[in-house]
Design a protein around this motif. Sequence first.
Motif, PDB file in Angstrom:
ATOM      1  N   ILE A 125      -5.466  -6.070   4.309  1.00 12.14           N
ATOM      2  CA  ILE A 125      -6.328  -4.890   4.166  1.00 12.14           C
ATOM      3  C   ILE A 125      -7.594  -5.339   3.456  1.00 12.14           C
ATOM      4  O   ILE A 125      -7.531  -5.859   2.345  1.00 12.14           O
ATOM      5  CB  ILE A 125      -5.608  -3.788   3.353  1.00 12.14           C
ATOM      6  CG1 ILE A 125      -4.428  -3.243   4.161  1.00 12.14           C
ATOM      7  CG2 ILE A 125      -6.586  -2.676   2.992  1.00 12.14           C
ATOM      8  CD1 ILE A 125      -3.586  -2.208   3.425  1.00 12.14           C
ATOM      9  N   ILE A 179       0.682   5.132   1.670  1.00 15.67           N
ATOM     10  CA  ILE A 179      -0.074   6.002   2.574  1.00 15.67           C
ATOM     11  C   ILE A 179       0.505   7.400   2.467  1.00 15.67           C
ATOM     12  O   ILE A 179       1.687   7.615   2.745  1.00 15.67           O
ATOM     13  CB  ILE A 179       0.001   5.490   4.031  1.00 15.67           C
ATOM     14  CG1 ILE A 179      -0.600   4.083   4.108  1.00 15.67           C
ATOM     15  CG2 ILE A 179      -0.724   6.441   4.979  1.00 15.67           C
ATOM     16  CD1 ILE A 179      -0.561   3.465   5.496  1.00 15.67           C
ATOM     17  N   GLU A 207     -10.597  -3.244   3.511  1.00 17.68           N
ATOM     18  CA  GLU A 207     -11.289  -2.057   2.991  1.00 17.68           C
ATOM     19  C   GLU A 207     -10.294  -0.918   3.051  1.00 17.68           C
ATOM     20  O   GLU A 207      -9.472  -0.850   3.970  1.00 17.68           O
ATOM     21  CB  GLU A 207     -12.496  -1.664   3.853  1.00 17.68           C
ATOM     22  CG  GLU A 207     -13.677  -2.590   3.769  1.00 17.68           C
ATOM     23  CD  GLU A 207     -14.664  -2.222   2.669  1.00 17.68           C
ATOM     24  OE1 GLU A 207     -14.421  -1.251   1.921  1.00 17.68           O
ATOM     25  OE2 GLU A 207     -15.685  -2.929   2.562  1.00 17.68           O
ATOM     26  N   ASP A 208     -10.400  -0.007   2.110  1.00 13.12           N
ATOM     27  CA  ASP A 208      -9.426   1.083   2.040  1.00 13.12           C
ATOM     28  C   ASP A 208     -10.033   2.212   1.221  1.00 13.12           C
ATOM     29  O   ASP A 208     -10.406   2.010   0.076  1.00 13.12           O
ATOM     30  CB  ASP A 208      -8.163   0.537   1.347  1.00 13.12           C
ATOM     31  CG  ASP A 208      -7.047   1.559   1.294  1.00 13.12           C
ATOM     32  OD1 ASP A 208      -7.278   2.734   1.623  1.00 13.12           O
ATOM     33  OD2 ASP A 208      -5.939   1.160   0.906  1.00 13.12           O
ATOM     34  N   ARG A 238      -8.515   9.108   5.134  1.00 12.36           N
ATOM     35  CA  ARG A 238      -8.530   7.766   4.560  1.00 12.36           C
ATOM     36  C   ARG A 238      -8.646   6.761   5.707  1.00 12.36           C
ATOM     37  O   ARG A 238      -8.077   6.970   6.769  1.00 12.36           O
ATOM     38  CB  ARG A 238      -7.228   7.549   3.817  1.00 12.36           C
ATOM     39  CG  ARG A 238      -7.035   6.161   3.259  1.00 12.36           C
ATOM     40  CD  ARG A 238      -5.736   6.121   2.518  1.00 12.36           C
ATOM     41  NE  ARG A 238      -5.412   4.793   2.061  1.00 12.36           N
ATOM     42  CZ  ARG A 238      -4.235   4.474   1.549  1.00 12.36           C
ATOM     43  NH1 ARG A 238      -3.287   5.391   1.437  1.00 12.36           N
ATOM     44  NH2 ARG A 238      -3.997   3.242   1.147  1.00 12.36           N
ATOM     45  N   THR A 270       0.842  -1.201   0.000  1.00  8.59           N
ATOM     46  CA  THR A 270       0.000   0.000   0.000  1.00  8.59           C
ATOM     47  C   THR A 270       0.871   1.242   0.000  1.00  8.59           C
ATOM     48  O   THR A 270       2.072   1.172   0.281  1.00  8.59           O
ATOM     49  CB  THR A 270      -0.947  -0.008   1.230  1.00  8.59           C
ATOM     50  OG1 THR A 270      -1.903   1.047   1.088  1.00  8.59           O
ATOM     51  CG2 THR A 270      -0.214   0.195   2.542  1.00  8.59           C
ATOM     52  N   THR A 321      -4.480   9.216   8.245  1.00  8.79           N
ATOM     53  CA  THR A 321      -4.977   7.896   7.869  1.00  8.79           C
ATOM     54  C   THR A 321      -5.336   7.142   9.133  1.00  8.79           C
ATOM     55  O   THR A 321      -4.514   7.046  10.057  1.00  8.79           O
ATOM     56  CB  THR A 321      -3.895   7.116   7.097  1.00  8.79           C
ATOM     57  OG1 THR A 321      -3.558   7.863   5.929  1.00  8.79           O
ATOM     58  CG2 THR A 321      -4.388   5.734   6.688  1.00  8.79           C
ATOM     59  N   ILE A 365      -6.240   3.604  10.908  1.00  5.01           N
ATOM     60  CA  ILE A 365      -6.187   2.155  10.746  1.00  5.01           C
ATOM     61  C   ILE A 365      -7.147   1.556  11.758  1.00  5.01           C
ATOM     62  O   ILE A 365      -7.031   1.806  12.967  1.00  5.01           O
ATOM     63  CB  ILE A 365      -4.758   1.631  10.961  1.00  5.01           C
ATOM     64  CG1 ILE A 365      -3.836   2.239   9.902  1.00  5.01           C
ATOM     65  CG2 ILE A 365      -4.729   0.106  10.914  1.00  5.01           C
ATOM     66  CD1 ILE A 365      -2.411   1.749   9.968  1.00  5.01           C
ATOM     67  N   ILE A 424      -8.255   2.624   6.626  1.00  2.34           N
ATOM     68  CA  ILE A 424      -7.800   1.303   6.189  1.00  2.34           C
ATOM     69  C   ILE A 424      -8.294   0.295   7.217  1.00  2.34           C
ATOM     70  O   ILE A 424      -8.018   0.434   8.409  1.00  2.34           O
ATOM     71  CB  ILE A 424      -6.260   1.253   6.085  1.00  2.34           C
ATOM     72  CG1 ILE A 424      -5.764   2.277   5.067  1.00  2.34           C
ATOM     73  CG2 ILE A 424      -5.803  -0.152   5.709  1.00  2.34           C
ATOM     74  CD1 ILE A 424      -4.252   2.323   4.902  1.00  2.34           C
TER      75      ILE A 424
END
Length: 279
Positions: A207, A25, A209-210, A198, A23, A30, A32, A200
Amino acid sequence: MIETFSLSKVYDKGVTALSGITTTINDRLTAIIGRNGAGKTTFSRIVSTQLEPTSGSAIIDGLDILRDARRIRKRIVSIPQEASPISVLTPLEQVKLYLVGRGLSIKEAHAETIRVLDAMNMRDFKNSPADTLSGGMKRKIFVCMAIASNADIVFLDEPTTGLDPVSRMEVWSSLGELSGEVILTTHYMEEAQELADRVILFEKGRIIEDGTVENLLSKFRGKVRVECPQLDDYDYRIGNRVIKYVNRKDANEYIGLGCKVKPITLDDIFLSHGVQLEY
Ligand SMILES: Nc1ncnc2c1ncn2[C@@H]1O[C@H](COP(=O)(O)OP(=O)(O)OP(=O)(O)O)[C@@H](O)[C@H]1O
Ligand SMILES: [Mg+2]
């Protein structure tokens, strides 16, 4: 910017904590998210150079986590999930010492520490040894360190767990003041929803869903969640409650059946992957 390439981690006892995470970032904040054991902390620890991956690699602002770890550490700050302050030191001493360790002069460190402790409403406690502070205040010391560090990338692993609602909002607004990129692990969906550019979602080291909060919620567009004591036809069952997603215009008939109607939140993203919520 964080770039990871097939990042995997298998712990000594054979537990696979991360399975090939690739990924990039690059957003301001973001979040998580993911249930206990999903691999969030493992991911944060690897990309912040505290733990080596079993395979794969990661690049932080152009620097390699294995080859350039020392240079990366100067540019990031990472507040671990289990962090606890040195019991005899006061918040003032703790944050100041940390800033001196990062290269500030004592005078600069003092001024910056006072500024941040004030902003985080810690003024009245700044001279109290940590072992006389509540759990939430101890957590706030670390958030103050992160804010005061002015690092390019800030990793915060569950910074608001255990904080009261007012303290959480103080943390939220202070995160907005951070100049760098923030990677925030959280179990509070409203936190992710409020702050994140965002989100994640980790599950079993992958992962699943993102995207932006809007992207993630788009599959529920026009719907509401109804939670009912009884219903033959439902989407999910949690304990003795059942949950169904219905079009907003149909919500009234469910209210008639004794159901509660709730707006869609990131919790529903969890449910849509069969991830149990903890109530
Ligand atoms: N030092 C370790 N040795 C062995 N297994 C570990 C170790 N640290 C974590 N694990 C395992 O790796 C998996 C991922 O753990 P991790 O701490 O990354 O999850 P997490 O998503 O941060 O969970 P939480 O929300 O509970 O903090 C879990 O199965 C955990 O038991
Ligand atoms: Mg964790």
